[in-house]
Design a protein around this motif. Structure first.
Motif, PDB file in Angstrom:
ATOM      1  N   HIS A 118       0.819  -1.212   0.000  1.00 21.68           N
ATOM      2  CA  HIS A 118       0.000   0.000   0.000  1.00 21.68           C
ATOM      3  C   HIS A 118       0.856   1.267   0.000  1.00 21.68           C
ATOM      4  CE1 HIS A 118      -3.860  -2.190   1.533  1.00 21.68           C
ATOM      5  NE2 HIS A 118      -3.432  -2.618   0.357  1.00 21.68           N
ATOM      6  N   ASN A 119       1.900   1.245  -0.816  1.00 20.31           N
ATOM      7  CA  ASN A 119       2.745   2.413  -1.022  1.00 20.31           C
ATOM      8  C   ASN A 119       3.226   2.410  -2.460  1.00 20.31           C
ATOM      9  OD1 ASN A 119       3.288   4.242   1.373  1.00 20.31           O
ATOM     10  ND2 ASN A 119       3.529   2.249   2.372  1.00 20.31           N
ATOM     11  N   MET A 120       4.033   3.389  -2.816  1.00 19.05           N
ATOM     12  CA  MET A 120       4.489   3.496  -4.203  1.00 19.05           C
ATOM     13  C   MET A 120       5.675   2.578  -4.445  1.00 19.05           C
ATOM     14  SD  MET A 120       5.315   6.897  -6.459  1.00 19.05           S
ATOM     15  CE  MET A 120       6.937   7.254  -5.810  1.00 19.05           C
ATOM     16  N   ALA A 121       5.677   1.926  -5.600  1.00 16.54           N
ATOM     17  CA  ALA A 121       6.764   1.022  -5.966  1.00 16.54           C
ATOM     18  C   ALA A 121       7.291   1.401  -7.346  1.00 16.54           C
ATOM     19  CB  ALA A 121       6.288  -0.429  -5.971  1.00 16.54           C
ATOM     20  N   VAL A 122       8.596   1.238  -7.504  1.00 17.92           N
ATOM     21  CA  VAL A 122       9.268   1.532  -8.769  1.00 17.92           C
ATOM     22  C   VAL A 122      10.109   0.327  -9.148  1.00 17.92           C
ATOM     23  CG1 VAL A 122      10.845   3.072 -10.011  1.00 17.92           C
ATOM     24  CG2 VAL A 122       9.390   3.980  -8.177  1.00 17.92           C
ATOM     25  N   ALA A 231      -1.107   6.658  -5.899  1.00 17.32           N
ATOM     26  CA  ALA A 231      -2.352   6.946  -5.170  1.00 17.32           C
ATOM     27  C   ALA A 231      -2.304   6.361  -3.756  1.00 17.32           C
ATOM     28  CB  ALA A 231      -3.551   6.385  -5.942  1.00 17.32           C
ATOM     29  N   TYR A 232      -1.734   5.162  -3.614  1.00 15.39           N
ATOM     30  CA  TYR A 232      -1.569   4.593  -2.270  1.00 15.39           C
ATOM     31  C   TYR A 232      -0.749   5.539  -1.394  1.00 15.39           C
ATOM     32  CZ  TYR A 232      -3.129  -0.188  -3.496  1.00 15.39           C
ATOM     33  OH  TYR A 232      -3.854  -1.292  -3.852  1.00 15.39           O
ATOM     34  N   LEU A 234      -0.115   8.771  -1.707  1.00 13.91           N
ATOM     35  CA  LEU A 234      -0.745  10.060  -1.428  1.00 13.91           C
ATOM     36  C   LEU A 234      -1.932   9.935  -0.486  1.00 13.91           C
ATOM     37  CD1 LEU A 234      -0.595  11.761  -4.958  1.00 13.91           C
ATOM     38  CD2 LEU A 234       1.047  11.858  -3.071  1.00 13.91           C
ATOM     39  N   SER A 235      -2.465   8.729  -0.334  1.00 14.05           N
ATOM     40  CA  SER A 235      -3.584   8.532   0.601  1.00 14.05           C
ATOM     41  C   SER A 235      -3.114   8.312   2.030  1.00 14.05           C
ATOM     42  CB  SER A 235      -4.437   7.334   0.160  1.00 14.05           C
ATOM     43  OG  SER A 235      -3.711   6.121   0.304  1.00 14.05           O
ATOM     44  N   GLN A 236      -1.790   8.170   2.231  1.00 17.31           N
ATOM     45  CA  GLN A 236      -1.267   7.962   3.575  1.00 17.31           C
ATOM     46  C   GLN A 236      -1.460   9.236   4.401  1.00 17.31           C
ATOM     47  OE1 GLN A 236      -0.060   5.197   4.796  1.00 17.31           O
ATOM     48  NE2 GLN A 236       0.387   3.947   3.001  1.00 17.31           N
ATOM     49  N   PRO A 237      -1.897   9.119   5.652  1.00 19.25           N
ATOM     50  CA  PRO A 237      -2.119  10.322   6.475  1.00 19.25           C
ATOM     51  C   PRO A 237      -0.843  11.123   6.711  1.00 19.25           C
ATOM     52  CG  PRO A 237      -2.302   8.314   7.799  1.00 19.25           C
ATOM     53  CD  PRO A 237      -2.267   7.891   6.369  1.00 19.25           C
ATOM     54  N   ASP A 238       0.315  10.482   6.598  1.00 17.45           N
ATOM     55  CA  ASP A 238       1.585  11.192   6.812  1.00 17.45           C
ATOM     56  C   ASP A 238       1.964  12.077   5.632  1.00 17.45           C
ATOM     57  OD1 ASP A 238       1.554   8.413   8.086  1.00 17.45           O
ATOM     58  OD2 ASP A 238       3.055   9.443   9.293  1.00 17.45           O
ATOM     59  N   VAL A 239       1.285  11.899   4.495  1.00 17.00           N
ATOM     60  CA  VAL A 239       1.607  12.668   3.292  1.00 17.00           C
ATOM     61  C   VAL A 239       0.478  13.666   3.072  1.00 17.00           C
ATOM     62  CG1 VAL A 239       2.268  12.547   0.853  1.00 17.00           C
ATOM     63  CG2 VAL A 239       2.775  10.638   2.377  1.00 17.00           C
ATOM     64  N   ALA A 240       0.498  14.724   3.838  1.00 14.66           N
ATOM     65  CA  ALA A 240      -0.575  15.709   3.773  1.00 14.66           C
ATOM     66  C   ALA A 240      -0.094  17.066   3.291  1.00 14.66           C
ATOM     67  CB  ALA A 240      -1.232  15.866   5.145  1.00 14.66           C
ATOM     68  N   ASN A 241       1.213  17.260   3.204  1.00 13.32           N
ATOM     69  CA  ASN A 241       1.780  18.540   2.812  1.00 13.32           C
ATOM     70  C   ASN A 241       1.773  18.650   1.293  1.00 13.32           C
ATOM     71  OD1 ASN A 241       3.885  20.462   1.983  1.00 13.32           O
ATOM     72  ND2 ASN A 241       4.271  20.645   4.189  1.00 13.32           N
ATOM     73  N   LEU A 242       1.056  19.652   0.769  1.00 16.33           N
ATOM     74  CA  LEU A 242       0.910  19.802  -0.679  1.00 16.33           C
ATOM     75  C   LEU A 242       2.254  20.026  -1.355  1.00 16.33           C
ATOM     76  CD1 LEU A 242      -1.047  19.895  -3.036  1.00 16.33           C
ATOM     77  CD2 LEU A 242      -1.358  22.351  -2.619  1.00 16.33           C
ATOM     78  N   ALA A 243       3.144  20.771  -0.701  1.00 16.14           N
ATOM     79  CA  ALA A 243       4.465  21.027  -1.293  1.00 16.14           C
ATOM     80  C   ALA A 243       5.253  19.716  -1.410  1.00 16.14           C
ATOM     81  CB  ALA A 243       5.231  22.039  -0.448  1.00 16.14           C
ATOM     82  N   GLN A 244       5.140  18.843  -0.400  1.00  8.61           N
ATOM     83  CA  GLN A 244       5.805  17.544  -0.469  1.00  8.61           C
ATOM     84  C   GLN A 244       5.284  16.732  -1.649  1.00  8.61           C
ATOM     85  OE1 GLN A 244       5.206  15.477   3.209  1.00  8.61           O
ATOM     86  NE2 GLN A 244       6.423  16.900   4.435  1.00  8.61           N
ATOM     87  N   VAL A 245       3.969  16.742  -1.821  1.00 10.67           N
ATOM     88  CA  VAL A 245       3.350  15.977  -2.898  1.00 10.67           C
ATOM     89  C   VAL A 245       3.835  16.489  -4.253  1.00 10.67           C
ATOM     90  CG1 VAL A 245       1.167  15.443  -4.037  1.00 10.67           C
ATOM     91  CG2 VAL A 245       1.327  15.371  -1.530  1.00 10.67           C
ATOM     92  N   ALA A 306       7.891   5.156   0.584  1.00 10.80           N
ATOM     93  CA  ALA A 306       6.847   5.178   1.609  1.00 10.80           C
ATOM     94  C   ALA A 306       7.169   6.258   2.635  1.00 10.80           C
ATOM     95  CB  ALA A 306       6.751   3.816   2.302  1.00 10.80           C
ATOM     96  N   PRO A 307       6.157   6.694   3.403  1.00 12.20           N
ATOM     97  CA  PRO A 307       6.460   7.578   4.536  1.00 12.20           C
ATOM     98  C   PRO A 307       7.405   6.894   5.511  1.00 12.20           C
ATOM     99  CG  PRO A 307       4.093   7.486   4.119  1.00 12.20           C
ATOM    100  CD  PRO A 307       4.719   6.404   3.290  1.00 12.20           C
TER     101      PRO A 307
END
Length: 340
Positions: A118-122, A231-232, A234-245, A306-307
């Motif tokens: 449930h996080n981003m993978a590359v 999307a996983y 960005l849905s994490q509660p720890d990733v809420a800062n728009l500048a970080q995104v 991931a966060p």
């Protein structure tokens, strides 16, 4: 760090990962059965805060792990876990039913890892042809400074400055360059790294600089990759800062995330890069779990983004299993040469 302090740090990290809320000392004393009073836990948490292992959002808040705290947990306190056997079988069946195509497998690996954790993978596809060294030259600039000139197999020239521990004459530098050219010319980075020849301290320093240059050259080549699970993340509660995104999305779109993965990924085994250990400011709120896959002559890389608040044992197990599965598949396309 004392065993009791380790136990308190482990409890803080695990509780915070599970809840996402600052962890009070009373919760640690009540839930983790450490056999000590809340006052003792408070004292240990104060020492951990002073040591930089935890922080407090404000003076009366509970503890939150810092990058240093997560690093200590990953290195010394986290207990290894296995991917459940049913999940392994499901993933194996999914890969084996797909077309025998590296691009398809890379996409499937990123999808599977993102869905699993449930996080981003590359997934960075293997390059079959490595960058190779054609020739190197050492030029004296000052008494304690030399210029390393590296010519790659495509005739591209790269340069790096080498500080010297002791003065070297031009003839000394020429002798070192001649010996290294005799041993290294025509080899790629992984072949050079595996050489067992005896080298002087200065020769080893030159080789390390050559390896850095070859790695930079590989990272700058056009690469193919698959990214899934944004999307996983960005849905994490720890990733809420728009500048970080925005910064992270910019790295993905510009290919800088892939270049960072290539520069950080290990040649073998696993690597976890946490928070400010990342060289890019945009990745400081995140952790990377990295693993190579494939063969020395066709090596790709797998990464979880991931966060920092991440279940690290599960993440390491998941990345490691998918990387091992990809290695099996790459070997089916590029089998090892048989021993003669």
């Amino acid at each position: 760090m004392s065993p009791r302090r380790q136990a308190v740090l482990k409890a803080v990290v695990q509780t915070y990962i599970a809840s996402g809320q600052p962890v009070p000392s009373e919760v640690i004393a009540r839930q983790h059965r450490l056999g000590v009073s809340p006052a003792t836990v408070r004292n240990e948490m104060a020492a951990l805060e002073e040591g930089g292992y935890i922080r407090r959002p404000h003076p009366s808040a509970g503890g939150v792990p810092s990058s240093r705290g997560y690093r200590y947990y990953v290195e010394y306190l986290a207990e290894p876990v296995e991917v459940p056997e049913a999940v392994k079988q499901r993933l194996r069946k999914r890969f084996l039913s797909a077309h025998r195509n590296m691009e398809m497998w890379a996409r499937l690996a990123a999808e599977s890892l993102a869905d699993l954790l449930h996080n981003m993978a590359v997934s960075v596809l293997p390059r079959v042809k490595p960058v190779r060294l054609r020739h190197l030259q050492l030029v004296a600039l000052e008494e304690l400074l030399a210029l390393l000139v590296v010519v790659l197999d495509d005739a591209e020239v790269r340069k790096d400055l080498l500080p010297l521990d002791n003065p070297c004459s031009s003839s000394d530098l020429e002798q070192v360059a001649d010996r290294l050219n005799a041993l290294l010319a025509g080899l790629g980075r992984r072949e050079i790294a595996l050489l067992g020849a005896r080298f002087s301290p200065f020769e080893r320093e030159v080789i390390r600089a050559v390896l850095r240059i070859l790695k930079w050259a590989e990272a700058e080549l056009a690469v193919e990759w698959a990214t899934e699970g944004l999307a996983y993340l960005l849905s994490q509660p720890d990733v809420a800062n728009l500048a970080q995104v925005r910064s992270l999305v910019g790295m993905v779109e510009e290919g800088r995330l892939t270049q960072t993965i290539l520069s950080l990924a290990p040649e073998r085994g696993m690597r976890v890069v946490i928070g400010e250990e990342n060289p890019e400011d945009a990745l400081h709120p995140f952790s990377l779990v990295l693993a190579p896959y494939g063969t020395p002559h066709a090596q790709g890389y797998l990464a979880l983004v991931a966060p920092m608040r991440l279940a690290y044992p599960q993440a390491v197990a998941g990345v490691g299993f998918v990387a091992s599965l990809l290695t099996e598949l790459v070997l089916s396309l590029h089998p090892r040469p048989s021993a003669s």
